[in-house]
Design an enzyme around this catalytic site. Structure first.
Site, PDB file in Angstrom:
ATOM      1  N   THR A 151      47.234   3.086  -6.298  1.00  0.00           N
ATOM      2  CA  THR A 151      47.268   4.550  -6.281  1.00  0.00           C
ATOM      3  C   THR A 151      47.830   5.042  -7.614  1.00  0.00           C
ATOM      4  O   THR A 151      48.687   4.386  -8.190  1.00  0.00           O
ATOM      5  CB  THR A 151      48.293   4.952  -5.190  1.00  0.00           C
ATOM      6  N   GLY A 193      46.858   5.406   4.293  1.00  0.00           N
ATOM      7  CA  GLY A 193      48.055   4.753   3.787  1.00  0.00           C
ATOM      8  C   GLY A 193      49.166   5.779   3.661  1.00  0.00           C
ATOM      9  O   GLY A 193      49.168   6.824   4.319  1.00  0.00           O
ATOM     10  N   ASP A 194      50.106   5.498   2.788  1.00  0.00           N
ATOM     11  CA  ASP A 194      51.235   6.403   2.593  1.00  0.00           C
ATOM     12  C   ASP A 194      50.864   7.630   1.764  1.00  0.00           C
ATOM     13  O   ASP A 194      51.471   8.696   1.908  1.00  0.00           O
ATOM     14  CB  ASP A 194      52.395   5.664   1.906  1.00  0.00           C
ATOM     15  N   THR A 250      53.653   3.216  -4.526  1.00  0.00           N
ATOM     16  CA  THR A 250      52.328   2.599  -4.604  1.00  0.00           C
ATOM     17  C   THR A 250      52.422   1.227  -3.954  1.00  0.00           C
ATOM     18  O   THR A 250      53.513   0.711  -3.745  1.00  0.00           O
ATOM     19  CB  THR A 250      51.860   2.423  -6.059  1.00  0.00           C
ATOM     20  N   GLY A 251      51.279   0.634  -3.675  1.00  0.00           N
ATOM     21  CA  GLY A 251      51.271  -0.694  -3.053  1.00  0.00           C
ATOM     22  C   GLY A 251      51.074  -0.564  -1.557  1.00  0.00           C
ATOM     23  O   GLY A 251      50.255   0.240  -1.104  1.00  0.00           O
TER      24      GLY A 251
HETATM   25  N1  ASP Z   1      49.642   2.859  -1.414  1.00  0.00           N
HETATM   26  C1  ASP Z   1      48.215   2.803  -1.295  1.00  0.00           C
HETATM   27  C2  ASP Z   1      47.838   2.738   0.155  1.00  0.00           C
HETATM   28  O1  ASP Z   1      48.518   2.078   0.921  1.00  0.00           O
HETATM   29  C3  ASP Z   1      47.555   1.674  -1.985  1.00  0.00           C
HETATM   30  C4  ASP Z   1      48.041   1.271  -3.325  1.00  0.00           C
HETATM   31  O2  ASP Z   1      48.803   1.976  -3.971  1.00  0.00           O
HETATM   32  O3  ASP Z   1      47.661   0.180  -3.792  1.00  0.00           O
HETATM   33  O4  ASP Z   1      46.820   3.289   0.499  1.00  0.00           O
END
Ligand code: ASP
Length: 309
Positions: A167, A197-198, A218-219
């Site tokens: 993200t 997601g978040d 992110t993540g």
């Molecule tokens: N945080 C994002 C989600 O869970 C994905 C990402 O940042 O890689 O949708």
């Protein structure tokens, strides 16, 4: 207090524009929206906007959110298909509706209503990688009946084709000393259709409070949702913790999560003194983020701190 902008490495196509606008006195929401639009339109960023990875069915579903740290008005869209700039649609939700979040068909309907630009977000290379996965991992019987097959098992083995890409998140303290945040994403690659997601969830993927600071993640969004991470960081600052200690406390919250999807997550935070901290939790490789402070000629890439749970 000096103006500041923090964005992650995916913010590369837009960081210069946002920094320039902040330097010229623009408000944070305008500067962040303009920068994120550049990221969304850039197909070399494979995790945001056009060029983002699709869900299990090979459809690109986009999420985005903004929050105004003065009013706590948020605007978010989730699982939005077929539009180029989810960040601008999220902002329109904030400014034109009595709601904070729209998803799926309703989000697309609203996007159409405001005349937002449409596009095919699935670029040929993403379709190719998705198809390779489909041919390789989906059993022949399921391929024959596709898409009328149970997806849950496939979702369990879903993989991220581009580990370490995320993200995009933008946090700013602008010339009026106001703190704003914005995020945009294609979400977890090969996700179950409709999975949020978040990022579109205010308080999980981003939060801002002009009195104290802002945070964004992110993540692994599932982790930030469960721990309310962005809101927690800002709340810890409100309760008197330093920026450093507030982020440590949020990491401790993540450490308490049991079961579910536990992988890597990166926390970004700024405070109203113009300080910042970016920590990559469970990172498998060195990540960088972009930092611009008032007086800098150009944004600089900085290495993230790494913490393992
Ligand atoms: N945080 C994002 C989600 O869970 C994905 C990402 O940042 O890689 O949708």
């Amino acid at each position: 207090m000096a103006r500041i902008l923090v964005t992650n490495s995916e913010g590369r196509p837009g960081v210069g524009r946002t920094a320039q606008m902040l330097a010229q006195g623009a408000g944070g929401l305008d500067a962040i929206e303009a920068g994120i639009r550049e990221v969304e339109a850039d197909t070399t960023i494979r995790t945001v906007g056009r060029g983002g990875w699709p869900n299990l069915l090979g459809e690109v579903e986009l999420d985005a959110a903004m929050i105004d740290g003065n009013t706590f008005r948020g605007g978010a869209v989730g699982a939005l298909k077929g539009y180029l700039h989810p960040i601008s649609i999220a902002r329109a939700v904030m400014e034109q509706l009595p709601h904070e979040m729209l998803v799926g068909e309703g989000a697309a309907r609203f996007a159409h209503e405001i005349g937002a630009e449409t596009t095919n977000n699935l670029i040929p290379d993403s379709e190719r990688v998705w198809r390779e996965w489909f041919e390789d991992k989906v059993p022949a019987a399921a391929r024959e009946n596709w898409p009328d097959v149970p997806l849950a098992g496939l979702c369990q083995q879903a993989i991220d084709p581009e580990k370490g890409m995320d993200t995009t998140v933008f946090l700013s303290l602008d010339g009026r000393q106001e703190i704003m945040a914005g995020v945009s994403t294609s979400g977890w690659a090969w996700k179950y259709p409709g999975r949020l997601g978040d990022s579109p969830i205010i308080g999980a993927g981003c939060y801002a409070d002009t009195r104290f600071g802002a945070a964004a993640c992110t993540g692994t969004g599932e982790m930030a949702i469960r721990a309310g991470t962005s809101r927690a960081i800002v709340l810890y600052m409100k309760m008197g913790l330093s920026l450093q200690a507030a982020v440590d406390e949020a990491i401790d919250d993540l450490r308490q999560l049991k079961g579910g999807l536990i992988q890597r997550i990166t926390l970004h935070a700024i405070d109203r003194n113009g300080d910042h901290r970016v920590v990559a939790v469970n990172a498998e490789e060195q990540l960088t983020y972009w930092l611009w402070r008032e007086g800098d000629d150009a944004p600089q890439a900085e290495p993230t701190e790494i913490v393992t749970l």
